[in-house]
Design a protein around this motif. Sequence first.
Motif, mmCIF file in Angstrom:
data_model
loop_
_atom_site.group_PDB
_atom_site.id
_atom_site.type_symbol
_atom_site.label_atom_id
_atom_site.label_comp_id
_atom_site.label_asym_id
_atom_site.label_seq_id
_atom_site.Cartn_x
_atom_site.Cartn_y
_atom_site.Cartn_z
ATOM 1 N N ILE A 275 0.756 -1.253 -0.026
ATOM 2 C CA ILE A 275 -0.048 -0.081 -0.036
ATOM 3 C C ILE A 275 0.909 1.247 0.115
ATOM 4 O O ILE A 275 0.671 2.218 -0.813
ATOM 5 C CB ILE A 275 -1.039 -0.045 1.275
ATOM 6 C CG1 ILE A 275 -1.883 -1.414 0.938
ATOM 7 C CG2 ILE A 275 -1.669 1.137 1.320
ATOM 8 C CD1 ILE A 275 -2.703 -1.384 2.272
ATOM 9 N N LYS B 198 -1.443 0.006 -4.939
ATOM 10 C CA LYS B 198 -2.161 -0.920 -5.791
ATOM 11 C C LYS B 198 -1.550 -2.392 -5.987
ATOM 12 O O LYS B 198 -0.563 -2.425 -5.485
ATOM 13 C CB LYS B 198 -2.581 -0.323 -6.953
ATOM 14 C CG LYS B 198 -1.129 -0.163 -8.068
ATOM 15 C CD LYS B 198 -1.631 0.532 -9.380
ATOM 16 C CE LYS B 198 -0.342 0.613 -10.214
ATOM 17 N NZ LYS B 198 -0.420 1.334 -11.437
ATOM 18 N N ASN C 165 -7.247 -1.514 -5.941
ATOM 19 C CA ASN C 165 -6.721 -0.174 -5.978
ATOM 20 C C ASN C 165 -6.412 0.155 -4.279
ATOM 21 O O ASN C 165 -6.644 -0.987 -3.619
ATOM 22 C CB ASN C 165 -7.885 0.823 -6.254
ATOM 23 C CG ASN C 165 -9.259 0.527 -5.570
ATOM 24 O OD1 ASN C 165 -9.290 0.237 -4.390
ATOM 25 N ND2 ASN C 165 -10.277 0.752 -6.111
ATOM 26 N N LYS C 166 -5.945 0.962 -3.959
ATOM 27 C CA LYS C 166 -5.465 1.265 -2.441
ATOM 28 C C LYS C 166 -6.808 1.151 -1.489
ATOM 29 O O LYS C 166 -6.589 0.527 -0.467
ATOM 30 C CB LYS C 166 -4.925 2.981 -2.401
ATOM 31 C CG LYS C 166 -4.467 3.141 -1.113
ATOM 32 C CD LYS C 166 -3.789 4.401 -0.998
ATOM 33 C CE LYS C 166 -3.309 4.953 0.336
ATOM 34 N NZ LYS C 166 -2.325 6.298 0.181
ATOM 35 N N GLU C 167 -7.743 1.707 -1.860
ATOM 36 C CA GLU C 167 -8.999 1.507 -1.201
ATOM 37 C C GLU C 167 -9.304 -0.160 -0.755
ATOM 38 O O GLU C 167 -9.738 -0.547 0.343
ATOM 39 C CB GLU C 167 -10.419 2.315 -1.373
ATOM 40 C CG GLU C 167 -10.038 3.630 -1.536
ATOM 41 C CD GLU C 167 -9.317 4.325 -2.311
ATOM 42 O OE1 GLU C 167 -9.032 3.477 -3.307
ATOM 43 O OE2 GLU C 167 -8.802 5.459 -2.060
ATOM 44 N N GLU C 168 -9.265 -0.680 -1.769
ATOM 45 C CA GLU C 168 -9.549 -2.292 -1.700
ATOM 46 C C GLU C 168 -8.347 -3.020 -0.856
ATOM 47 O O GLU C 168 -8.762 -3.868 -0.073
ATOM 48 C CB GLU C 168 -9.522 -2.978 -2.961
ATOM 49 C CG GLU C 168 -10.707 -2.332 -3.714
ATOM 50 C CD GLU C 168 -10.853 -3.128 -5.388
ATOM 51 O OE1 GLU C 168 -11.776 -3.388 -5.856
ATOM 52 O OE2 GLU C 168 -9.780 -2.943 -6.106
ATOM 53 N N LEU D 296 -6.687 -1.467 1.597
ATOM 54 C CA LEU D 296 -6.954 -1.113 2.879
ATOM 55 C C LEU D 296 -7.951 -1.949 3.660
ATOM 56 O O LEU D 296 -7.845 -2.570 4.724
ATOM 57 C CB LEU D 296 -7.239 0.333 2.944
ATOM 58 C CG LEU D 296 -6.187 1.290 2.658
ATOM 59 C CD1 LEU D 296 -6.579 2.668 2.735
ATOM 60 C CD2 LEU D 296 -5.035 1.166 4.117
ATOM 61 N N ALA D 297 -9.028 -2.335 2.704
ATOM 62 C CA ALA D 297 -10.128 -3.052 3.336
ATOM 63 C C ALA D 297 -9.504 -4.634 3.546
ATOM 64 O O ALA D 297 -10.061 -5.270 4.503
ATOM 65 C CB ALA D 297 -11.154 -3.019 2.376
#
Length: 302
Positions: free
Chosen positions: A269, A274, A289-292, A294-295
Amino acid sequence: MKNNTLIAVDKTGSYRVYLTVTTDVVKKAAQIHGCTPLAAAALGRTLTAAGMMGLMLKGEGEKLSVLFKGDGPAEEILACSNAAGNVKGYIHNPYLDLPLKDTGKLDVGGAIGRGTLTVIKDLGLREPYIGKIELVNGEIAEDLTQYFTVSEQQPSAVALGVRMDLQGQVDAAGGMIIQVLPDATDACLTALEDMLFYMDSLTLLVQDAAAMEGDQTHNLLHLIFDALPEEFRPEILAERNIDWVCDCSKERMEAALVSVGKTDLTQIIEEDGKAELTCSFCRSSYSFNKEELLAIRENARG
C-alpha cells in the motif's frame, strides 16, 4: 459440445478403459500460455491425463492435482481437474525448446528431466491423499503407468499424445487409460497386450478418427479395439466431457492477498498503492486499488 470422452468395460469384465480426444482443450491451453510446440506437448499430455483421472473420482466435489517437477527446462507442470471433467493447468516455462529426438519426435522427457510425479486427491476428507513417485523417463504416460501400479496398486496402461502441425500448432491430442480389473482373464490380457504392442501412435489414430464420418471418439474406440477378438472388445458405460475451465475470481485473489499478512500488505500500500495479480492457469489479471487493499488488510493477520 459433443462428448469427447468414453468410459467402457470389456465384455469379460477384464479391463476398464477411459478414452478421450482433447484437441480443443490442448489448443486452448497452448494459446493461453503461448506455448512452444514442445511445451504444448508436455502440458497437453498432462492435462489430458488429469482430465481422465478426474473422471475416475466418485464424489461431486472431489478434485485432484497432477504435478511433474524435474531438473529439465520445463521445471514444473501442474494440471488440476475434478469429477465434473473440468481441467486447468500451466507449465512453468512455456517457451522451452529442445532439439527433436533421433526418432523425429518432441523430447518431452528431456524437457522434464529427472524428478518426481505427485498426485494429490482432495476427497473431502480431513487430509488429502498424496501419492509420489520418482519419474521413469519424464515422457508422462510411462510415469503415470508407474504411478498407478506403485501408488494405487492398479495395473494400468497409459497412452497420451499431442501432435503438432507444420506451423507448430496443436493438430491432434488425446489419451487412453486402460485399467486391469480383479476378475481379468489371462486370454483377454494377452490379447490386450498384443493390441497395445502393434497399435499405431495415438495421435495418428485421433487424426484418422477425425477424418471418418460420425463421432470422433466413437471412431477412435473402434480404430483401437476392433483389433481385439469380438469377445474382448469394450462396451460403452458412459460418455463424458473434459473441458478447460478455470475457476479463478477476484474473490479468490483477494483471499490470496489476505494470506500475505498485514506487514507485507502495508508495504504494498505504501510503496505501490495498488496490486495486480495474475492467475497462473488462465492468465487473467485482477487489479486492486488502494481502498480495496486497505479493506483487505483489515482481515489479514499481523
